[in-house]
Design a protein around this motif. Structure first.
Motif, PDB file in Angstrom:
ATOM      1  N   LEU A 794       0.824  -1.206   0.000  1.00  0.00           N
ATOM      2  CA  LEU A 794       0.000   0.000   0.000  1.00  0.00           C
ATOM      3  C   LEU A 794       0.859   1.256   0.000  1.00  0.00           C
ATOM      4  O   LEU A 794       0.415   2.327  -0.418  1.00  0.00           O
ATOM      5  N   ALA A 795       2.100   1.132   0.496  1.00  0.00           N
ATOM      6  CA  ALA A 795       3.029   2.266   0.492  1.00  0.00           C
ATOM      7  C   ALA A 795       3.876   2.296  -0.777  1.00  0.00           C
ATOM      8  O   ALA A 795       4.899   2.977  -0.835  1.00  0.00           O
ATOM      9  N   ASN A 796       3.447   1.494  -1.786  1.00  0.00           N
ATOM     10  CA  ASN A 796       4.146   1.425  -3.082  1.00  0.00           C
ATOM     11  C   ASN A 796       5.583   0.949  -2.935  1.00  0.00           C
ATOM     12  O   ASN A 796       6.493   1.414  -3.616  1.00  0.00           O
ATOM     13  N   GLN A 797       5.788   0.025  -2.003  1.00  0.00           N
ATOM     14  CA  GLN A 797       7.110  -0.582  -1.833  1.00  0.00           C
ATOM     15  C   GLN A 797       7.014  -2.048  -2.230  1.00  0.00           C
ATOM     16  O   GLN A 797       5.962  -2.666  -2.103  1.00  0.00           O
ATOM     17  N   ASP A 798       8.116  -2.587  -2.722  1.00  0.00           N
ATOM     18  CA  ASP A 798       8.153  -4.006  -3.054  1.00  0.00           C
ATOM     19  C   ASP A 798       8.292  -4.791  -1.760  1.00  0.00           C
ATOM     20  O   ASP A 798       9.325  -4.708  -1.101  1.00  0.00           O
TER      21      ASP A 798
END
Length: 805
Positions: A794-798
């Protein structure tokens, strides 16, 4: 099939927390079990199981009335079950209370059980205070050893060596008993060659100390590197890292901390002292059964030990308790608050009794200010807060980028070379400048100092007009040449400290961040304080000064600015607020400076939070991939449990165990073919009605022990988790009853439960996993790892790039 975690006939139950994991230059692998959360394996289970006889009529075999070794314990790099641990402790306490009415001996046992917690706190305080005193004395002596040696006794540091000297007060640091290396080798200390020789010896000693430190860490205790606070936060949240708080880590960390601080690297001993105190707490827990066998109780002790660590690091018992509460503890009941206070008190008293600095103070940079501050001074104090926030955010981003580079490139494979290069650069740059040559604690002490008549420091070389002196207070005076020299030297020291600390924190030596952060802020604060002081002296008729700073008055205290700057920078890096202000207040002993400290601390936190939400410890937790669910962050997304649970669509069905229809061989096959840390138990594969949850480790141990000790248990034996054995043909082999290891009340949510609620449940109850149902039927499972991956996505992290590296 050889799987990690299960080999038939090979399970070893260990009873110590000293197992070492080889991690030097390598990364930790947390992929061993699909449930993630922490500390010692020594936790007796209260389980027993009975095998049913043939025909289901039972010869119930109660050969395991005693706790089965290993059942109820946890694998390395797993999470403890807080609910089960607390329930187990309540059962133990109820049993002791009920027995106390039966006999005098049981009553004595009950009283000793209640008193054991306080006794443990006493021992932790005594041991932590003693080790802190030893570290302080040793580091002070070895730091001075880089510059010279005492002829009266090589074990004296510079200050102690000159105590009995007949030199005047102004020449107290030039006593004949203390010889620099050039005086000792050449017979004189003047001239270019003598300077070069002293320079060379300074660098050689620094390299020797740092290389010895990194070699000891690499060879004997890889966990002794760093500050230890990120890992302790993770352990206190329920994660198990075996050996991290063991005896070898304690011994090596204590020795190498002295070496690292003495080498002159830009690091401090305050953070690692928290790790040292927690090691003391964990080792002493083994003396008391209720703490040795219960992971949740042990974490209460570690919270108190962390408070004792900060207490001896800063001479701030109350600040230590608040630090433990605000910064490191995950579970902090009221009882732990009292015990933390007691442990911090005992630790501070022990250190005061040792008196390591010979000044009856617990820290080298204790200071007292007597002049009040004016309301208009809040403006420069807030400016220092802004500087602290900006520097904190800059430091965190730069240090994390460098540490990530260390992890992902060949640099991480050469820790000794890295320490050698950084130490060489630090020592070569530090020696020419007297403010970087001295230890960081001495530098902070110098910067905090309020100049008096007898002070011989360059920072106090003002143009004196003794006709205007009123009592003990010196008026604001014009700066002399010594002050201007000190200013540019401090400016150079500030630039060096800002950049060299980025590369130092995170190396394979014990390294704290409190002192370097405070040094950066103290230098900036002193520079600003002197600037404001000179502005007020030369322009006392300006409107901003005319009302409160008349000519000949003592208006500005530069040392106070240094203290506020130190608090601001430390707050910007760690994001501490309440505990930081209390620690600084205890350092100065002045209540009237709380408002400036609060203003600077809050400003630095707001500014740093505006740039990046994470403090340095949380950033390192995320970098290392530790499964830590931050309680301070809010989950604001509108996802449901069904979006996060496993199995997902197109995934294989959830691996389950039926309550009374699977054989020993079937269960062993499931264990061999999967790496999950537990399995839901259902009525049947068709109904999928949930019965409970059983842990993989408990299954392995119970089956192995049954094969060894219970007659008739073979691969075709039925395993059942019900109260009564299922009806079977007369020729069937003995059945194995494992109801006692089954958790009959696992936490469940429906598939439509908002993830906001699920995350809250995990945070507040410390769950390992939660089962998802629909109309009473089992649908899937959510583990802490699933939640962390979901938050990362959701935090646009892999998620796979940041978890369990």
């Amino acid at each position: 099939m050889d799987q990690k975690g299960y080999r038939r006939g090979s399970f070893q139950s260990s009873t110590s927390d000293e197992d070492m994991l080889e991690i030097a230059g390598a990364s930790l692998d947390f992929s061993m079990a699909d449930d993630d959360p922490p500390l010692d394996r020594e936790m007796g289970g209260f389980s027993s199981y009975n095998g049913g006889g043939m025909n289901g009529t039972s010869t119930m075999m109660d050969f395991l009335e005693e706790p089965l070794p290993g059942v109820g314990t946890y694998e390395d790099f797993n999470t403890i079950d807080w609910v089960r641990e607390k329930s187990r402790d309540r059962d133990r306490h109820r049993e002791i209370t009920s027995r106390s009415k039966e006999s005098t001996w049981a009553l004595i046992h009950s009283v000793s059980d209640a008193f054991s917690g306080w006794l443990l706190m006493l021992l932790i305080g005594l041991l932590a205070g003693s080790l802190a005193g030893l570290i302080d004395i040793s580091a002070h002596w070895m730091t001075d050893l880089k510059e010279g040696v005492c002829l009266a006794g090589f074990w004296f540091n510079h200050e102690h060596c000159c105590w009995k000297s007949n030199t005047t007060f102004t020449d107290r640091d030039k006593c004949p008993e203390w010889n620099s290396w050039s005086q000792l080798i050449l017979g004189h200390g003047e001239g270019a060659f003598a300077y070069v020789l002293n320079y060379f010896m300074y660098v050689i000693w620094a390299l020797l100390f740092s290389l010895l430190a990194v070699l000891l860490v690499k060879g004997f205790a890889p966990y002794a590197c760093g500050s230890g606070i990120p890992e302790i936060k993770t352990i206190l949240s329920g994660f198990i890292i075996r050996g991290y708080l063991g005896k070898w880590t304690l011994i090596i960390k204590t020795i190498t901390l002295v070496l690292a601080v003495s080498s002159g690297l830009s690091l401090g001993k305050e953070g690692p002292l928290v790790h040292v105190a927690c090691c003391c707490g964990n080792i002493l827990c083994h003396l008391f059964t209720k703490y040795r066998k219960n992971e949740a109780k042990r974490r209460e002790v570690l919270s108190a030990a962390a408070a004792a660590g900060v207490s001896v690091a800063f001479g701030a018992p109350i600040g230590g308790v608040l630090f433990s509460l605000e910064e490191v503890s995950y579970y902090f009941p009221l009882k732990t608050l009292w015990r933390s206070f007691f442990a911090a008190l005992v630790a501070a008293f022990t250190l005061r009794s040792i008196n390591p600095f010979g000044n009856s103070r617990l820290v080298l940079f204790y200071v007292e200010f007597h002049m009040p501050w004016h309301l208009l001074e809040l403006v420069p104090f807030i400016l220092l807060g802004i500087f602290g926030g900006l520097w904190g955010a800059f430091f965190i981003r730069s240090n994390i980028a460098w540490c990530r580079r260390r992890k992902t490139t060949k640099l991480g494979k050469y820790p000794v070379l890295e320490v050698f290069v950084v130490t060489a650069i630090t020592a070569i740059l530090a020696f020419p400048n007297e403010y970087t040559r001295m230890s960081t604690s001495e530098l902070i002490s110098e910067l905090f100092n309020d100049c008096g008549i007898l002070d011989s420091s360059k920072l106090c070389e003002y143009v004196n007009d003794f006709n205007s002196t009123k009592g003990d207070d010196l008026p604001d005076r014009a700066a002399g040449p010594g002050v201007y020299t000190a200013m540019w030297q401090l400016a150079l020291a500030l630039i060096m400290k800002v950049f060299i600390t980025i590369f130092t924190f995170g190396m394979k030596v014990p390294s704290g961040l409190f002192i370097p952060s405070m040094a950066v802020g103290a230098i900036a604060g002193r520079l600003l304080g002197v600037a404001v002081e000179q502005l007020a002296f030369y322009h006392h008729d300006w409107a901003i000064f005319s009302g409160w700073c008349s000519q000949g008055a003592d208006c500005i205290t530069p040392g106070l600015y240094a203290m506020v700057g130190a608090a601001a920078c430390l707050g910007g890096v760690t994001r501490m607020t309440v505990s930081l202000v209390v620690i600084m207040f205890e350092l100065t002993g002045g209540l009237e400076y709380i408002v400036p400290l609060m203003a600077a601390a809050m400003t630095s936190k707001w500014v740093a939070d505006a740039i990046g939400r994470e403090g340095i410890y949380d950033a390192h937790i995320r970098l290392n991939g530790y499964p830590f669910l931050e309680a301070k962050e809010e989950f604001s997304h509108k996802t449901l449990a069904m979006d996060v649970m496993r199995p997902r669509r197109n995934d294989p069905p959830l691996t389950v165990i039926t309550q009374d229809s699977m054989t020993v061989e079937d269960v062993e096959t499931i264990i061999n073919e999967t790496t999950y840390s537990g399995y839901p138990v259902v009525v049947s594969r068709e109904s999928q009605r949930l019965v409970g949850f059983v842990l993989r480790r408990d299954l392995i141990i119970s089956i192995e022990n049954a094969r060894k000790k219970q007659d008739g248990i073979v691969s075709t034996s039925i395993i059942y988790f019900t109260d009564h054995s299922p009806p079977l043909p007369p020729s069937s082999p003995s059945m194995l009853k494992l109801r006692s290891i089954l958790d009959l009340s696992p936490f469940t949510v429906t598939d439509q439960t908002p993830m906001e609620i699920v995350v809250d449940i995990f945070r507040k109850l410390g769950l390992r996993q939660c089962l998802v149902t629909h109309n009473g039927k089992l649908l899937g499972i959510i583990t802490k790892k699933d939640i962390l991956k979901h938050i990362a996505q959701l935090a646009n992290q892999d998620p796979d790039s940041i978890l369990f590296n």
